[in-house]
Design an enzyme around this catalytic site. Structure first.
Site, mmCIF file in Angstrom:
data_model
loop_
_atom_site.group_PDB
_atom_site.id
_atom_site.type_symbol
_atom_site.label_atom_id
_atom_site.label_comp_id
_atom_site.label_asym_id
_atom_site.label_seq_id
_atom_site.Cartn_x
_atom_site.Cartn_y
_atom_site.Cartn_z
ATOM 1 N N LYS A 1 -1.749 13.433 29.682
ATOM 2 C CA LYS A 1 -1.657 14.876 29.933
ATOM 3 C C LYS A 1 -1.464 15.144 31.428
ATOM 4 O O LYS A 1 -2.146 14.562 32.264
ATOM 5 C CB LYS A 1 -2.933 15.556 29.428
ATOM 6 N N HIS B 1 2.164 17.712 39.143
ATOM 7 C CA HIS B 1 1.641 17.734 37.776
ATOM 8 C C HIS B 1 2.819 17.968 36.857
ATOM 9 O O HIS B 1 3.842 18.496 37.261
ATOM 10 C CB HIS B 1 0.565 18.816 37.584
#
Length: 151
Positions: free
Chosen positions: A37, A12
């Site tokens: 995102k 991430h």
């Protein structure tokens, strides 16, 4: 001058940072460029930004650092799932395909090597991956003593 490009990817918030003689020259997260995102893909845009900010090309880099060992993390994942079997099967069923498709084999990393014309790295990386898999898979088996004699 010594240039080091640090890369964080595949989990991430992928990012890249460039150091010149130990000082931070540039750093960026991939999501700033892709507008996605927590973008976990290989940080092509962030790395390009860092190189442009420093005014150098990929050929001027002395080292490239990657923060994680995906095979080690995959091994820990398997051990954890085995320790909690069969309760964790649902999570296992969702996680393993993702690992096999995107994280373990690092398909975007191979694409990066192809685009940047770093073909000479491929045989070395493949040999290291195969040797690592052989060591992990042979632990606790009759083959283990023969593998360890290689070292």
């Amino acid at each position: 001058m010594k240039h080091v490009l640090g890369i964080s990817a595949y989990y991430h918030d992928s990012a890249a940072a460039l150091l010149r003689d130990g000082e931070i020259v540039a750093a960026a997260q991939e999501e700033r460029f892709t507008r996605k995102k927590h973008d976990a893909r290989f940080p092509h845009n962030a790395a390009s930004y860092c190189l442009a900010e420093a005014g150098i090309s990929a050929n001027d880099l002395d080292h490239i650092a990657f923060y994680d060992k995906p095979f080690l993390k995959f091994e820990r994942l398997l051990v954890t799932y085995l320790a909690f079997a069969p309760r964790g099967f649902r999570s296992f069923r969702l996680a393993i395909p993702l690992w096999l498709r995107e994280k373990l084999f690092l398909k975007e990393f191979w694409s990066f090597l192809r685009v940047r014309k770093k073909f000479w790295l491929a045989p070395t990386l493949i040999a290291m991956a195969l040797l690592g898999a052989l060591i992990v898979l042979s632990q606790g088996s009759a083959v283990a003593p023969f593998i360890y004699t290689l070292f």
